[in-house]
Design an enzyme around this catalytic site. Structure first.
Site, short mmCIF file in Angstrom:
data_model
loop_
_atom_site.label_atom_id
_atom_site.label_comp_id
_atom_site.label_asym_id
_atom_site.label_seq_id
_atom_site.Cartn_x
_atom_site.Cartn_y
_atom_site.Cartn_z
CG HIS A 98 -17.79 -58.07 62.62
ND1 HIS A 98 -17.90 -59.32 62.05
CD2 HIS A 98 -16.97 -57.36 61.81
CE1 HIS A 98 -17.17 -59.35 60.93
NE2 HIS A 98 -16.60 -58.17 60.76
CB THR B 93 -11.60 -55.44 55.56
OG1 THR B 93 -12.85 -55.53 56.23
CG2 THR B 93 -11.18 -53.99 55.45
CG HIS C 175 -16.88 -57.33 53.54
ND1 HIS C 175 -17.72 -57.19 54.62
CD2 HIS C 175 -15.68 -56.80 53.93
CE1 HIS C 175 -17.05 -56.62 55.62
NE2 HIS C 175 -15.83 -56.35 55.23
NE ARG D 79 -8.60 -55.71 57.40
CZ ARG D 79 -8.85 -55.62 58.71
NH1 ARG D 79 -7.93 -55.16 59.52
NH2 ARG D 79 -10.01 -55.98 59.20
ZN ZN Z 1 -14.60 -54.87 55.87
ZN ZN Z 2 -15.75 -57.42 59.08
#
Ligand code: ZN
Ligand code: ZN
Length: 551
Positions: free
Chosen positions: A312, A83, A356, A168
């Site tokens: 995830h 990320t 991603h 972020r």
């Molecule tokens: Zn990410």
């Molecule tokens: Zn991730």
């Protein structure tokens, strides 16, 4: 007859002047959109555009695909595909070798200290309850962003605002000169910022936080938005390789989110409502900053992070991930309708991409006889140090392995006058012999190493000496860290992690598709071209000129 000529000439002259002056007057003021919106869907594999295509409505993903310009083969051109790095590359047109952002975390090679990409101990949180979650800024990013360039190009009249659940994914897109960047603090359930930007939250943001929207989002639990037997593109609901919320006996719908949130506030991120919550705040920011209604082009950056949290936890083939995308499609429709109403049809420019992709769950791969397994680099550190000690009579030369790179104790190596080249060669030869590793390479010698493209370039693009180890490991395809016994992960060079969507839509964007390969680092140069502003200071990408309307 001769008398006619002067008259005709005069008419032509006037006609000529009229159209000439018209051209001048339209060229006299520079045309720019009122607002640019950058949307990054966290962990969005390119194939999600088509896997769920038939189930999307006309106002979300399909509005972009049908009316915009889709670059079908957009690839990430560096590793690791995570990320913090993705968001810097999208918004700088650069690569980690130049931006200095080499991971979500990295080991400072000269001191051995681990640093989080946006951590900044000189600033503190604003609007929340914990100091730590707000001690963030873009200072570790060594170059400008497209949003910085827009601010400079308009003498700081443009307003730039970043929104994400993740610090972020808000801080880097909004850049160094942002008006504000906001992210979720789990402890308070508030959108917070840092003293880098301001000393207190804007009043509209405080009012937003006072509404405590998370409570209402989770109160009804999580059931599928359509009847569960209509989720034909997904795996069964009850498979052993899906995660469970705390307190759940099964991984099946409906999910009890109150119970999960009571056990862990971070669990909210792993629900589709995290995206709805992000959208609600982005709309509040649109109003609060009056974006798209000022003298200059404004820029709003939005990261939808719950797609990553759900991926995830449940993996790429879960009903949970399909449901999350069907709901995100409705969030996007809502956003675009809002932009039409508040900024005006054809007055805004949007791009949608991802930071991603993600691998398929290991359990899923094994079930279908596809290549996939668990692989952890951590145990290799001890064996490496034992072998190095025998060979070079010096202990603990390897500090750790992170981001698939070997971090060495450079102080020890240089102060004991050990030969770093010899050490790296020894490490590479050791790693190449280990199961699960396709190849290992001393990055300083990558030009002379037999590494195929695009991997060679991706390694070089990801290498910034002071902030990452010098030996790169490339694991076999389909391997995930043992941490992911359930759900999935990402970070590698493989297409499942690096093939991302990229769709531009709106102001001066050509309608169509492009099948040739473009890179993630081409996005900012393309936006710079559309806006007639300078590309960012570390930009190495190429503008995607096919996407730009010419007339
Ligand atoms: Zn990410
Ligand atoms: Zn991730």
């Amino acid at each position: 007859m001769p008398g006619m000529r002067p008259k005709l000439i005069i008419i032509f002259l006037f006609g000529g002047f009229a159209s000439f002056s018209q051209t001048i007057s339209s060229a006299n003021t520079l045309a720019r959109p009122k607002l640019v919106v950058g949307i990054v869907v966290d962990q969005m594999r390119w194939d999600y555009l088509y896997r769920y295509y038939d189930r999307y409505g006309n106002g979300g993903f399909k509005r972009l695909l049908n009316g915009g310009f889709s670059c079908e083969n957009t690839m990430i051109n560096y590793i690791p595909s995570v990320t913090g790095v993705g968001h810097t590359v999208i918004y700088t047109g650069s690569v980690p070798a130049i931006s200095g952002i080499t991971g979500n975390d990295w080991v400072e090679q000269l001191t051995g200290r681990t640093l989080y990409c946006t951590s900044d101990s000189t600033v503190h949180g604003v609007g929340g309850v914990s100091e730590f979650e707000g001690s963030m800024s873009p200072r570790n990013l060594l170059i400008t962003t497209i949003t910085d360039e827009l601010r400079m190009a308009t003498n700081f009249q443009s307003r730039v605002v970043g929104v994400s659940l993740k610090d972020r994914a808000s801080v880097f897109p909004a850049g160094h000169a942002a008006n504000g960047a906001f992210w979720l603090e789990d402890a308070s359930g508030n959108f917070i910022t840092s003293s880098y930007y301001m000393s207190q939250l804007p009043a509209w943001a405080t009012r937003f936080n006072e509404r405590k929207l998370i409570d209402s989002f989770i109160s009804g639990g999580w059931s599928t938005i359509y009847p569960i037997n209509s989720y034909k593109q997904s795996d069964q609901d009850n498979v052993p390789y899906e995660g469970r919320f705390t307190g759940e006996q099964q991984t099946t719908f409906p999910h009890n989110l109150r119970q999960a949130y009571a056990a862990s506030k971070a669990s909210f991120r792993n629900t589709p409502y995290g995206n709805s919550f992000t959208l609600a705040f982005a709309k509040a920011a649109l109003e609060g900053y009056q974006l798209g209604r000022g003298n200059a082009t404004d820029f709003l950056t939005i990261n939808f992070a719950s797609t990553d949290g759900v991926g995830h936890m449940f993996g790429t083939n879960s009903i949970e991930i399909e449901d999350t995308y069907l709901r995100l499609d409705k969030n996007l429709e809502d956003l675009f309708k809002t932009l039409d109403a508040k900024v005006g049809k054809n007055e805004w420019l949007v791009f949608l991409t991802a930071d991603h992709g993600a691998a398929h769950a290991v359990g899923y791969m094994k079930e279908h006889n596809l290549p996939g397994d668990y692989f952890s680099t951590a145990p290799l550190v001890d064996s490496l140090n034992r072998q190095l000690n025998q060979k070079f009579q010096s202990g603990n030369l390897v500090r750790s392995i992170s981001n698939d790179k070997v971090n060495f104790d450079l102080n020890k190596i240089f102060s004991s006058s050990l030969d770093f080249d010899n050490i790296k060669t020894f490490v590479v030869e050791f790693l190449q012999r280990q199961p699960g590793i396709t190849m290992a390479v001393d990055i300083d010698k990558i030009g002379a190493s037999p590494i195929p493209e695009p991997i060679k370039t991706m390694i070089a693009n990801g290498y910034y000496f002071k902030r990452c180890g010098s030996v790169q490991i490339i694991p076999n395809s389909g391997l995930l860290d043992g941490y992911y016994k359930t759900g999935t992960g990402h970070s590698r060079w493989n297409p499942y992690d690096t093939h991302i969507p990229l769709i531009l839509y709106g102001w001066h964007v050509q309608q169509g598709t492009l099948n040739r390969r473009v890179n993630m680092s081409d996005i900012s140069p393309t936006i710079a071209t559309l806006l007639h502003i300078q590309m960012p200071s570390g930009s190495v990408g190429q503008p995607i000129i096919e996407a730009i309307k010419t007339k």
